[in-house]
Design a protein around this motif. Structure first.
Motif, short mmCIF file in Angstrom:
data_model
loop_
_atom_site.label_atom_id
_atom_site.label_comp_id
_atom_site.label_asym_id
_atom_site.label_seq_id
_atom_site.Cartn_x
_atom_site.Cartn_y
_atom_site.Cartn_z
N LEU A 227 6.06 33.86 0.72
CA LEU A 227 6.54 33.09 -0.43
C LEU A 227 6.99 31.69 -0.05
CD1 LEU A 227 8.52 35.84 -2.39
CD2 LEU A 227 6.19 35.01 -2.77
N PHE A 228 7.82 31.55 0.99
CA PHE A 228 8.33 30.23 1.37
C PHE A 228 7.21 29.39 1.99
CE2 PHE A 228 10.25 27.16 4.22
CZ PHE A 228 11.31 26.66 3.48
N CYS A 229 6.66 29.90 3.08
CA CYS A 229 5.63 29.12 3.78
C CYS A 229 4.36 29.02 2.93
CB CYS A 229 5.31 29.76 5.13
SG CYS A 229 6.74 29.90 6.21
N GLY A 230 3.97 30.14 2.33
CA GLY A 230 2.76 30.13 1.52
C GLY A 230 2.83 29.14 0.37
N SER A 231 3.98 29.08 -0.29
CA SER A 231 4.11 28.13 -1.40
C SER A 231 4.05 26.69 -0.91
CB SER A 231 5.39 28.38 -2.20
OG SER A 231 6.55 28.11 -1.43
N LEU A 232 4.63 26.42 0.26
CA LEU A 232 4.56 25.06 0.80
C LEU A 232 3.15 24.70 1.25
CD1 LEU A 232 7.90 24.79 2.83
CD2 LEU A 232 7.34 23.77 0.62
N TYR A 233 2.43 25.67 1.84
CA TYR A 233 1.03 25.39 2.22
C TYR A 233 0.21 25.07 0.97
CZ TYR A 233 1.93 27.42 6.88
OH TYR A 233 2.41 27.67 8.15
N LEU A 234 0.36 25.89 -0.06
CA LEU A 234 -0.40 25.66 -1.30
C LEU A 234 0.03 24.38 -2.00
CD1 LEU A 234 -0.59 29.30 -2.71
CD2 LEU A 234 -2.48 27.91 -1.81
N LEU A 235 1.32 24.11 -1.98
CA LEU A 235 1.83 22.87 -2.58
C LEU A 235 1.21 21.66 -1.88
CD1 LEU A 235 3.82 21.51 -4.54
CD2 LEU A 235 5.59 21.82 -2.83
N THR A 236 1.12 21.72 -0.57
CA THR A 236 0.51 20.63 0.19
C THR A 236 -0.94 20.42 -0.20
OG1 THR A 236 1.95 21.05 2.08
CG2 THR A 236 -0.05 19.81 2.51
N LEU A 237 -1.68 21.52 -0.29
CA LEU A 237 -3.12 21.43 -0.55
C LEU A 237 -3.47 21.12 -2.00
CD1 LEU A 237 -4.29 24.47 1.60
CD2 LEU A 237 -4.47 22.04 2.19
N THR A 238 -2.63 21.59 -2.93
CA THR A 238 -2.97 21.41 -4.34
C THR A 238 -2.15 20.35 -5.05
OG1 THR A 238 -1.38 23.07 -5.15
CG2 THR A 238 -3.59 23.87 -4.50
N GLY A 239 -0.95 20.06 -4.54
CA GLY A 239 -0.06 19.12 -5.21
C GLY A 239 0.60 19.70 -6.46
N GLN A 240 0.41 20.98 -6.73
CA GLN A 240 0.98 21.64 -7.90
C GLN A 240 2.47 21.87 -7.68
OE1 GLN A 240 -0.52 22.44 -10.87
NE2 GLN A 240 -2.23 21.25 -10.05
N ARG A 241 3.28 21.02 -8.23
CA ARG A 241 4.74 21.10 -8.02
C ARG A 241 5.37 22.39 -8.54
NH1 ARG A 241 7.41 16.91 -5.34
NH2 ARG A 241 6.17 15.04 -5.35
N SER A 242 4.72 23.04 -9.48
CA SER A 242 5.28 24.29 -10.01
C SER A 242 5.36 25.37 -8.93
CB SER A 242 4.44 24.79 -11.20
OG SER A 242 3.11 25.04 -10.79
N LEU A 243 4.55 25.25 -7.88
CA LEU A 243 4.62 26.20 -6.77
C LEU A 243 5.96 26.12 -6.04
CD1 LEU A 243 1.02 25.68 -5.37
CD2 LEU A 243 1.92 27.79 -6.39
N GLY A 244 6.63 24.97 -6.17
CA GLY A 244 7.92 24.79 -5.52
C GLY A 244 8.99 25.73 -6.06
N MET A 245 8.75 26.33 -7.23
CA MET A 245 9.72 27.28 -7.78
C MET A 245 9.75 28.59 -6.99
SD MET A 245 9.42 26.70 -11.91
CE MET A 245 7.86 27.53 -12.01
N ILE A 246 8.68 28.88 -6.29
CA ILE A 246 8.58 30.11 -5.51
C ILE A 246 9.31 29.97 -4.17
CG2 ILE A 246 6.95 31.67 -4.33
CD1 ILE A 246 4.89 30.78 -6.47
N THR A 247 9.36 28.76 -3.64
CA THR A 247 9.90 28.50 -2.31
C THR A 247 11.31 29.06 -2.11
OG1 THR A 247 8.51 26.51 -2.28
CG2 THR A 247 10.16 26.72 -0.54
N PRO A 248 12.26 28.84 -3.03
CA PRO A 248 13.61 29.38 -2.82
C PRO A 248 13.67 30.90 -2.76
CG PRO A 248 13.64 27.70 -4.53
CD PRO A 248 12.20 27.99 -4.22
N ILE A 249 12.74 31.57 -3.45
CA ILE A 249 12.71 33.03 -3.39
C ILE A 249 12.37 33.47 -1.96
CG2 ILE A 249 11.61 35.13 -4.26
CD1 ILE A 249 11.06 33.48 -6.88
N GLY A 250 11.41 32.78 -1.37
CA GLY A 250 11.07 33.06 0.03
C GLY A 250 12.22 32.75 0.97
N GLY A 251 12.93 31.66 0.71
CA GLY A 251 14.10 31.32 1.51
C GLY A 251 15.18 32.38 1.42
N SER A 252 15.35 32.93 0.22
CA SER A 252 16.32 34.01 0.05
C SER A 252 15.90 35.26 0.82
CB SER A 252 16.48 34.35 -1.43
OG SER A 252 17.00 33.24 -2.13
#
Length: 126
Positions: free
Chosen positions: A83-108
């Protein structure tokens, strides 16, 4: 998650950390904005740290088989990486900022995984 599976996943994740780090440094440089490359590097960093955490948990599981805290920590570290790393990898490749909402769940999940690993160590020498 048992010791063998935890060690295997930790080792494969470590391998992927090196591959993804190299891809970010050589394949993405100049292809994505610098901010996006920072996201990629953060994902690689956290994946590497938690690959080592999986390896540590797997080794601890060899000493404390069937410990529910260790098993939980492995699943939580894996969930955090996805969730954390995957969302950041996808965010980097796609630029879809909505993926950033998943990142804190992975951090938790990472935080909960460390808590579970800490609880597992309380079982040593008891």
């Amino acid at each position: 998650m048992n010791a063998g599976r935890t060690l295997f996943i930790g080792a494969i994740s470590g391998l992927l950390t090196v591959v993804l780090g190299a891809f970010g440094a050589h394949g993405l440089e100049g292809a994505v904005p610098a901010t996006h490359l920072e996201w990629w590097q953060k994902a690689v960093h956290y994946q590497g740290l938690h690959s080592l955490a999986l390896l540590a948990g797997g080794l601890l599981a060899l000493q404390l088989p069937n410990n529910r805290w260790i098993a939980s920590s492995g699943w939580l570290f894996l969930t955090g990486m996805l969730l954390f790393c995957g969302s950041l990898y996808l965010l980097t490749l796609t630029g879809q900022r909505s993926l950033g909402m998943i990142t804190p769940i992975g951090g938790s999940a990472f935080i909960a995984g460390w808590f579970c690993l800490a609880m597992a160590t309380r079982c040593i020498n008891r």
